[in-house]
Every structure is written in C-alpha cells, then in structure tokens.
Write a protein that holds these residues in place. Structure first.
Motif, PDB file in Angstrom:
ATOM      1  N   GLN A  82       0.834  -1.206   0.000  1.00 52.70           N
ATOM      2  CA  GLN A  82       0.000   0.000   0.000  1.00 52.70           C
ATOM      3  C   GLN A  82       0.865   1.252   0.000  1.00 52.70           C
ATOM      4  O   GLN A  82       0.582   2.213  -0.722  1.00 52.70           O
ATOM      5  CB  GLN A  82      -0.931   0.005   1.225  1.00 52.70           C
ATOM      6  CG  GLN A  82      -1.985  -1.062   1.192  1.00 52.70           C
ATOM      7  CD  GLN A  82      -2.630  -1.276   2.550  1.00 52.70           C
ATOM      8  OE1 GLN A  82      -2.272  -0.653   3.539  1.00 52.70           O
ATOM      9  NE2 GLN A  82      -3.590  -2.189   2.595  1.00 52.70           N
ATOM     10  N   SER A 107       2.280   1.596  -3.395  1.00 58.62           N
ATOM     11  CA  SER A 107       1.244   2.029  -4.328  1.00 58.62           C
ATOM     12  C   SER A 107       0.994   3.528  -4.211  1.00 58.62           C
ATOM     13  O   SER A 107       0.946   4.233  -5.224  1.00 58.62           O
ATOM     14  CB  SER A 107      -0.049   1.247  -4.072  1.00 58.62           C
ATOM     15  OG  SER A 107      -1.039   1.613  -4.994  1.00 58.62           O
ATOM     16  N   HIS A 120       1.907   6.234  -7.062  1.00 57.84           N
ATOM     17  CA  HIS A 120       0.816   7.055  -7.587  1.00 57.84           C
ATOM     18  C   HIS A 120       1.149   8.532  -7.463  1.00 57.84           C
ATOM     19  O   HIS A 120       0.936   9.311  -8.396  1.00 57.84           O
ATOM     20  CB  HIS A 120      -0.483   6.715  -6.846  1.00 57.84           C
ATOM     21  CG  HIS A 120      -1.609   7.644  -7.138  1.00 57.84           C
ATOM     22  ND1 HIS A 120      -2.237   7.703  -8.364  1.00 57.84           N
ATOM     23  CD2 HIS A 120      -2.216   8.575  -6.366  1.00 57.84           C
ATOM     24  CE1 HIS A 120      -3.189   8.617  -8.323  1.00 57.84           C
ATOM     25  NE2 HIS A 120      -3.193   9.168  -7.118  1.00 57.84           N
ATOM     26  N   LEU A 152      -0.728   0.500  -9.546  1.00 56.42           N
ATOM     27  CA  LEU A 152      -1.794  -0.489  -9.676  1.00 56.42           C
ATOM     28  C   LEU A 152      -1.268  -1.887  -9.356  1.00 56.42           C
ATOM     29  O   LEU A 152      -1.912  -2.648  -8.629  1.00 56.42           O
ATOM     30  CB  LEU A 152      -2.385  -0.441 -11.090  1.00 56.42           C
ATOM     31  CG  LEU A 152      -3.471  -1.460 -11.415  1.00 56.42           C
ATOM     32  CD1 LEU A 152      -4.655  -1.326 -10.469  1.00 56.42           C
ATOM     33  CD2 LEU A 152      -3.897  -1.308 -12.871  1.00 56.42           C
ATOM     34  N   ALA A 197      -0.930  -2.208  -5.618  1.00 53.47           N
ATOM     35  CA  ALA A 197      -2.234  -2.334  -4.957  1.00 53.47           C
ATOM     36  C   ALA A 197      -2.785  -3.745  -5.157  1.00 53.47           C
ATOM     37  O   ALA A 197      -3.372  -4.324  -4.231  1.00 53.47           O
ATOM     38  CB  ALA A 197      -3.201  -1.289  -5.504  1.00 53.47           C
ATOM     39  N   GLU A 198      -2.581  -4.300  -6.329  1.00 53.78           N
ATOM     40  CA  GLU A 198      -3.056  -5.658  -6.582  1.00 53.78           C
ATOM     41  C   GLU A 198      -2.275  -6.686  -5.773  1.00 53.78           C
ATOM     42  O   GLU A 198      -2.841  -7.680  -5.318  1.00 53.78           O
ATOM     43  CB  GLU A 198      -3.041  -5.951  -8.077  1.00 53.78           C
ATOM     44  CG  GLU A 198      -4.142  -5.150  -8.771  1.00 53.78           C
ATOM     45  CD  GLU A 198      -4.187  -5.289 -10.273  1.00 53.78           C
ATOM     46  OE1 GLU A 198      -3.215  -5.782 -10.885  1.00 53.78           O
ATOM     47  OE2 GLU A 198      -5.228  -4.886 -10.843  1.00 53.78           O
ATOM     48  N   SER A 254      -6.324  -1.207   0.613  1.00 56.10           N
ATOM     49  CA  SER A 254      -5.785  -1.695  -0.662  1.00 56.10           C
ATOM     50  C   SER A 254      -6.729  -1.380  -1.814  1.00 56.10           C
ATOM     51  O   SER A 254      -6.290  -1.022  -2.909  1.00 56.10           O
ATOM     52  CB  SER A 254      -5.521  -3.199  -0.584  1.00 56.10           C
ATOM     53  OG  SER A 254      -4.528  -3.476   0.390  1.00 56.10           O
ATOM     54  N   ARG A 255      -8.018  -1.499  -1.580  1.00 56.87           N
ATOM     55  CA  ARG A 255      -9.000  -1.142  -2.616  1.00 56.87           C
ATOM     56  C   ARG A 255      -8.923   0.358  -2.925  1.00 56.87           C
ATOM     57  O   ARG A 255      -9.031   0.774  -4.071  1.00 56.87           O
ATOM     58  CB  ARG A 255     -10.403  -1.531  -2.189  1.00 56.87           C
ATOM     59  CG  ARG A 255     -10.559  -3.019  -2.089  1.00 56.87           C
ATOM     60  CD  ARG A 255     -11.871  -3.483  -2.626  1.00 56.87           C
ATOM     61  NE  ARG A 255     -11.862  -4.948  -2.591  1.00 56.87           N
ATOM     62  CZ  ARG A 255     -11.774  -5.710  -3.660  1.00 56.87           C
ATOM     63  NH1 ARG A 255     -11.700  -5.163  -4.841  1.00 56.87           N
ATOM     64  NH2 ARG A 255     -11.779  -7.009  -3.555  1.00 56.87           N
ATOM     65  N   ARG A 259      -6.264   2.254  -2.602  1.00 59.90           N
ATOM     66  CA  ARG A 259      -5.024   2.472  -3.354  1.00 59.90           C
ATOM     67  C   ARG A 259      -5.211   2.061  -4.816  1.00 59.90           C
ATOM     68  O   ARG A 259      -4.735   2.736  -5.722  1.00 59.90           O
ATOM     69  CB  ARG A 259      -3.867   1.676  -2.729  1.00 59.90           C
ATOM     70  CG  ARG A 259      -3.458   2.146  -1.386  1.00 59.90           C
ATOM     71  CD  ARG A 259      -2.671   3.438  -1.478  1.00 59.90           C
ATOM     72  NE  ARG A 259      -3.052   4.260  -0.368  1.00 59.90           N
ATOM     73  CZ  ARG A 259      -3.520   5.494  -0.445  1.00 59.90           C
ATOM     74  NH1 ARG A 259      -3.631   6.106  -1.581  1.00 59.90           N
ATOM     75  NH2 ARG A 259      -3.857   6.156   0.620  1.00 59.90           N
ATOM     76  N   ARG A 260      -5.898   0.930  -5.026  1.00 56.22           N
ATOM     77  CA  ARG A 260      -6.129   0.494  -6.409  1.00 56.22           C
ATOM     78  C   ARG A 260      -7.029   1.496  -7.132  1.00 56.22           C
ATOM     79  O   ARG A 260      -6.806   1.808  -8.300  1.00 56.22           O
ATOM     80  CB  ARG A 260      -6.727  -0.915  -6.451  1.00 56.22           C
ATOM     81  CG  ARG A 260      -6.824  -1.441  -7.884  1.00 56.22           C
ATOM     82  CD  ARG A 260      -7.046  -2.912  -7.972  1.00 56.22           C
ATOM     83  NE  ARG A 260      -8.398  -3.264  -7.552  1.00 56.22           N
ATOM     84  CZ  ARG A 260      -8.873  -4.507  -7.587  1.00 56.22           C
ATOM     85  NH1 ARG A 260      -8.102  -5.499  -8.013  1.00 56.22           N
ATOM     86  NH2 ARG A 260     -10.093  -4.761  -7.191  1.00 56.22           N
ATOM     87  N   LEU A 280      -6.124   3.319 -10.576  1.00 54.75           N
ATOM     88  CA  LEU A 280      -7.031   3.195 -11.729  1.00 54.75           C
ATOM     89  C   LEU A 280      -7.480   4.569 -12.210  1.00 54.75           C
ATOM     90  O   LEU A 280      -7.542   4.818 -13.417  1.00 54.75           O
ATOM     91  CB  LEU A 280      -8.235   2.330 -11.355  1.00 54.75           C
ATOM     92  CG  LEU A 280      -7.957   0.838 -11.214  1.00 54.75           C
ATOM     93  CD1 LEU A 280      -9.122   0.134 -10.522  1.00 54.75           C
ATOM     94  CD2 LEU A 280      -7.668   0.206 -12.566  1.00 54.75           C
ATOM     95  N   ASP A 333     -13.984   0.069  -7.011  1.00 54.83           N
ATOM     96  CA  ASP A 333     -13.102  -0.189  -5.866  1.00 54.83           C
ATOM     97  C   ASP A 333     -13.405   0.753  -4.706  1.00 54.83           C
ATOM     98  O   ASP A 333     -13.378   0.341  -3.546  1.00 54.83           O
ATOM     99  CB  ASP A 333     -11.621  -0.070  -6.268  1.00 54.83           C
ATOM    100  CG  ASP A 333     -11.044  -1.396  -6.719  1.00 54.83           C
ATOM    101  OD1 ASP A 333     -11.519  -2.448  -6.262  1.00 54.83           O
ATOM    102  OD2 ASP A 333     -10.105  -1.374  -7.533  1.00 54.83           O
TER     103      ASP A 333
END
Length: 182
Positions: A86, A89, A93, A102, A105-106, A118-119, A121-122, A126, A138
């Motif tokens: 995280q 990520s 970013h 991404l 985060a995945e 984590s969602r 961050r994704r 995205l 997310d």
C-alpha cells in the motif's frame, strides 16, 4: 544480571532505535521517526522492520521516492505485508507512476482481499490511468468494508469524468489562437 544485560543491549541495539522510531510515529513526529529509522537501518541494514518504519515515516513526510525505496527494501528482506505494498502504491501514484501503483495495490489485495485501504489504493491508481468506472467500483467496495472511505466514494461518484488530456491540449490551443486573433 541477565535481564539487566538484555535491557542494556536493547537500549544500544537497532531494536532500541527501531522502537523509538515506532514511538515517534505513534505521536506523529514523522521527522524523528524518519531519522531514527535511518539510524536503525544503518546499524542493521538487513532489518526489514526498520525499513518498514522508514517507509511509513517517509510517506507521512511526502518523501515518495524514499517511501517506495524503503518499502521495497523491507519486502525484499522478507516482510511481505499488505501495508508495504500500500505504501509503495501510494508513493508510486504520487509520482505519476500509476501502472506500477496499480500492480502494488493488486499485490496488497492478493495478500488481503478484504482490505479497504488496498481497494482505495487500487482506485487511486485506476483513476490515474483513466479507468474511472473500475476505480469507482473499488471505492464503493472500500466504503462498504470501512466507512471512513464513504466520503471519497461519494465525492468521486458525484464528480463528472475528467476530460481527456488531448481535449485539454486542443482547448488550450484554441484559446491561445483566439487570444492572439482577438
């Protein structure tokens, strides 16, 4: 006598510096945490926890390249925890490296699929890649997992999609032309 010797060792070893760095993070003294984590890493360069503390402090100080480097080092030393992915990520970013953000985060989600952070961050990565619908999904899921993310979801859901960068360039060119003619 053995206990006294252990206490003396703890005060003088990297574990003592590491604990002081953790304590500094607890009281939100991020600069002190950064300095202490650097000292702990200098004394014990293979201590993943010291690097993790450094990553956390660097992120709080908005030192994104350092946060990424320290989290990467902690992971390479065997501390493969979701929070480190995280941190990476977010740091990536913030540097505009959204494809890498991404992927991190995945990785965090692979370690803990029910992590709201984590969602989140994704979703940020995205969004940076222009994949708004996926990012909103997310954010929605993050807000279901943790209500602290609800305001982010509501704000993003109410915001119109950002114009494509090409359109901005075209609009600026047209505006510049109009000003010159005008």
């Amino acid at each position: 006598v053995a206990l006294a010797g252990s206490l003396a060792f703890a005060e003088s070893s990297d574990g003592g510096l590491r604990q002081r760095a953790a304590d500094a993070l607890q009281i939100l003294d991020h600069e002190a945490a950064w300095v202490l984590s650097r000292q702990a890493c200098a004394e014990a360069p293979n201590d993943p926890e010291a690097h993790a503390l450094g990553a956390t402090a660097a992120l709080k100080l908005k030192r994104y390249p350092e946060a990424d480097a320290e989290a990467s080092q902690a992971i390479s030393l065997g501390l493969d925890a979701p929070f480190l992915h995280q941190i990476r990520s977010e740091a990536l970013h913030r540097q505009g490296r959204d494809a890498e953000a991404l992927a991190e985060a995945e990785r965090a989600l692979a370690l803990n699929p029910d992590s709201a952070e984590s969602r989140f961050r994704r979703a940020a990565a995205l969004g940076g890649l222009g994949r708004r619908a996926e990012g909103l999904e997310d954010l929605r899921r993050a807000s279901e997992l943790d209500p602290r993310f609800l305001s982010f979801y509501e704000e993003a859901r109410g915001r119109p999609p950002a114009p494509a960068p090409v359109r901005w360039a075209w609009a600026l060119a047209m505006l510049g032309g109009a000003l010159l003619m005008g």
